[in-house]
Design a protein around this motif. Structure first.
Motif, mmCIF file in Angstrom:
data_model
loop_
_atom_site.group_PDB
_atom_site.id
_atom_site.type_symbol
_atom_site.label_atom_id
_atom_site.label_comp_id
_atom_site.label_asym_id
_atom_site.label_seq_id
_atom_site.Cartn_x
_atom_site.Cartn_y
_atom_site.Cartn_z
ATOM 1 N N ASP A 1 55.573 -9.853 -32.181
ATOM 2 C CA ASP A 1 54.401 -10.711 -32.418
ATOM 3 C C ASP A 1 54.449 -11.375 -33.789
ATOM 4 O O ASP A 1 53.435 -11.477 -34.494
ATOM 5 C CB ASP A 1 53.110 -9.895 -32.271
ATOM 6 C CG ASP A 1 52.947 -9.335 -30.871
ATOM 7 O OD1 ASP A 1 53.286 -10.042 -29.917
ATOM 8 O OD2 ASP A 1 52.499 -8.180 -30.737
ATOM 9 N N ARG B 1 54.539 -14.420 -36.083
ATOM 10 C CA ARG B 1 54.185 -15.839 -36.055
ATOM 11 C C ARG B 1 54.848 -16.621 -37.173
ATOM 12 O O ARG B 1 54.670 -17.842 -37.281
ATOM 13 C CB ARG B 1 52.668 -15.995 -36.114
ATOM 14 C CG ARG B 1 51.985 -15.323 -34.924
ATOM 15 C CD ARG B 1 50.501 -15.519 -34.899
ATOM 16 N NE ARG B 1 49.896 -14.798 -33.781
ATOM 17 C CZ ARG B 1 49.830 -15.260 -32.534
ATOM 18 N NH1 ARG B 1 50.312 -16.447 -32.255
ATOM 19 N NH2 ARG B 1 49.274 -14.531 -31.580
ATOM 20 N N SER B 2 55.615 -15.927 -38.001
ATOM 21 C CA SER B 2 56.406 -16.570 -39.052
ATOM 22 C C SER B 2 57.500 -15.597 -39.469
ATOM 23 O O SER B 2 57.469 -14.419 -39.101
ATOM 24 C CB SER B 2 55.531 -16.954 -40.253
ATOM 25 O OG SER B 2 54.970 -15.791 -40.845
ATOM 26 N N ARG B 3 58.440 -16.083 -40.244
ATOM 27 C CA ARG B 3 59.531 -15.239 -40.730
ATOM 28 C C ARG B 3 59.081 -14.504 -41.977
ATOM 29 O O ARG B 3 58.602 -15.108 -42.937
ATOM 30 C CB ARG B 3 60.762 -16.100 -41.052
ATOM 31 C CG ARG B 3 61.969 -15.313 -41.543
ATOM 32 C CD ARG B 3 63.046 -16.196 -42.128
ATOM 33 N NE ARG B 3 63.657 -17.073 -41.130
ATOM 34 C CZ ARG B 3 63.363 -18.346 -40.988
ATOM 35 N NH1 ARG B 3 62.437 -18.909 -41.778
ATOM 36 N NH2 ARG B 3 63.959 -19.078 -40.068
ATOM 37 N N TRP C 1 64.214 -14.866 -37.489
ATOM 38 C CA TRP C 1 63.054 -15.109 -36.631
ATOM 39 C C TRP C 1 63.507 -15.685 -35.302
ATOM 40 O O TRP C 1 64.194 -16.716 -35.253
ATOM 41 C CB TRP C 1 62.101 -16.068 -37.330
ATOM 42 C CG TRP C 1 60.773 -16.263 -36.651
ATOM 43 C CD1 TRP C 1 60.145 -15.407 -35.796
ATOM 44 C CD2 TRP C 1 59.913 -17.387 -36.791
ATOM 45 N NE1 TRP C 1 58.941 -15.926 -35.390
ATOM 46 C CE2 TRP C 1 58.772 -17.136 -35.992
ATOM 47 C CE3 TRP C 1 59.987 -18.573 -37.520
ATOM 48 C CZ2 TRP C 1 57.723 -18.052 -35.898
ATOM 49 C CZ3 TRP C 1 58.945 -19.478 -37.433
ATOM 50 C CH2 TRP C 1 57.822 -19.217 -36.625
ATOM 51 N N GLY D 1 62.130 -17.359 -32.110
ATOM 52 C CA GLY D 1 60.918 -18.057 -31.739
ATOM 53 C C GLY D 1 60.730 -18.208 -30.245
ATOM 54 O O GLY D 1 61.605 -17.904 -29.430
ATOM 55 N N CYS E 1 57.017 -22.602 -33.274
ATOM 56 C CA CYS E 1 57.979 -21.817 -34.060
ATOM 57 C C CYS E 1 59.055 -22.698 -34.681
ATOM 58 O O CYS E 1 60.247 -22.340 -34.698
ATOM 59 C CB CYS E 1 58.615 -20.734 -33.192
ATOM 60 S SG CYS E 1 57.435 -19.507 -32.600
ATOM 61 N N ALA F 1 62.476 -21.564 -36.701
ATOM 62 C CA ALA F 1 63.012 -20.263 -36.288
ATOM 63 C C ALA F 1 64.537 -20.313 -36.276
ATOM 64 O O ALA F 1 65.154 -21.363 -36.068
ATOM 65 C CB ALA F 1 62.489 -19.884 -34.914
ATOM 66 N N SER G 1 65.535 -19.894 -30.754
ATOM 67 C CA SER G 1 64.348 -19.910 -29.899
ATOM 68 C C SER G 1 64.714 -19.449 -28.498
ATOM 69 O O SER G 1 65.755 -19.847 -27.954
ATOM 70 C CB SER G 1 63.742 -21.315 -29.825
ATOM 71 O OG SER G 1 62.609 -21.321 -28.971
ATOM 72 N N ALA H 1 58.744 -13.849 -31.953
ATOM 73 C CA ALA H 1 57.451 -14.513 -31.757
ATOM 74 C C ALA H 1 56.711 -13.920 -30.561
ATOM 75 O O ALA H 1 57.320 -13.319 -29.668
ATOM 76 C CB ALA H 1 57.676 -16.008 -31.547
#
Length: 321
Positions: free
Chosen positions: A240, A242-244, A250, A252, A257, A260, A263, A296
């Motif tokens: 969960d 929502r940012s790095r 990260w 996404g 995102c 990221a 993804s 994410a």
């Protein structure tokens, strides 16, 4: 160390793979979900070799893969409920846990002690079906990776982890679904979801006409995918995100995102995310170099339920942590 052959998914490759299975060998092959590590489900030595190659805990059961429902009915007992879901979803990404019909047709390890059940599936992938038809019997096939690690969705993933431990890999390219089969137990009066996967709980409930309950903790595992920590990269995982955060890569999902490192699906397509999940976790794990993998949020609907199940297990505390 064994020499692991890479076989083409053509008639010659299928014949060679089936011959290896008949001789007690181990062959990785594609299904629509992930690559499985196949061995003769009736041969105790072959089944033991699967556990040894994966480093799999002895109490974690295996699924018997068969070519069609008629073959499944030789090893498992089908009531009207099981027949209904098999008719609807087989071949496909559904495993049924059912009372065993004749345990003598299977290696003892295929029938969990104290349960009297067997997990059985008819896969949809054409190469898997061709191999099962050529072999002519049930094939035990957990995911073709080291136990507890991220499941393989390409032949290269299998070779990286099990090369030198198994006899051959049937390479038919990447798997489509990308997460393992749904596992449904129909061994008692209730229909119990043991693992979410490629077939949704709501679709199963609609066919059965009854609600499906979630699995409860039990001392006897009747199917794979029930361990708290599983499907895990070497790097720690944070969900969960929502940012790095600091010292993170990260992963996404969706348009929010931007920036990221990778993804699962820039457009927010859950099917695409499922197909990309394990490959993305593997790639980020290779790049992590001590960093954590932040993932994410994934919507808890459709196949997103299965994605979140795998991610929660990947993020769970490891044995000894």
């Amino acid at each position: 160390m064994r020499t692991t052959r890479l076989l083409r998914p053509d008639p010659d490759g299928i014949v060679a793979a089936a011959a290896l299975l008949r001789s007690g060998g181990l062959v990785a092959f594609p299904t629509e979900t992930v690559y499985g590590l196949g061995g003769d489900a009736s041969n105790p030595d072959a089944v033991a070799a699967i556990y040894a190659a994966k480093g799999r805990p002895a109490h974690n059961p295996l699924i018997a893969h068969v070519v069609d429902a008629h073959a499944a009915a030789r090893i498992a007992r089908f009531d009207p409920r099981a027949a209904a879901v098999a008719d609807t979803f087989w071949p496909g990404a559904l495993t049924l846990v059912l009372p065993v019909r004749d345990a003598r047709l299977l290696a003892p390890a295929m029938v969990p002690k104290g349960a009297g059940t067997v997990a059985v599936r008819v896969p949809a992938h054409p190469v898997a079906r061709a191999l099962l038809a050529a072999f002519g019997g049930p094939v035990a096939a957990p995911s073709a990776n080291i136990s507890g690690r991220v499941s393989p969705t390409t032949a290269l993933h299998v070779r990286d982890e099990l090369g030198g431990r198994i006899d051959a890999i049937l390479d038919a390219g990447p798997c489509d679904v990308g997460v393992e089969s749904t596992i449904l137990s129909l061994t008692g009066p209730r229909a119990v979801l043991l693992r979410p996967g490629g077939v949704s709980q709501s679709a199963l409930s609609e066919v059965l006409g009854i609600p499906i309950v979630q699995t409860q903790e039990t001392d006897v595992l009747t199917a794979p995918g029930q361990l708290a920590s599983h499907y895990a990269p070497s790097s720690p995982v944070r969900l969960d995100a929502r940012s790095r955060g600091a010292n993170e890569l990260w992963l996404g999902f969706g348009a929010a995102c931007e920036g990221a490192d990778m993804s699962l699906s820039a457009s927010g397509d859950l099917g695409e995310a499922a197909s990309n999940l394990f490959a993305a976790l593997r790639l980020l794990d290779q790049r992590a170099n001590g960093r954590r993998i932040a993932v994410a949020p994934i919507p808890e609907r459709g196949i997103g339920i299965a994605i979140n199940d795998r991610l929660r297990r990947a993020a769970a505390p490891r044995s000894g942590d």
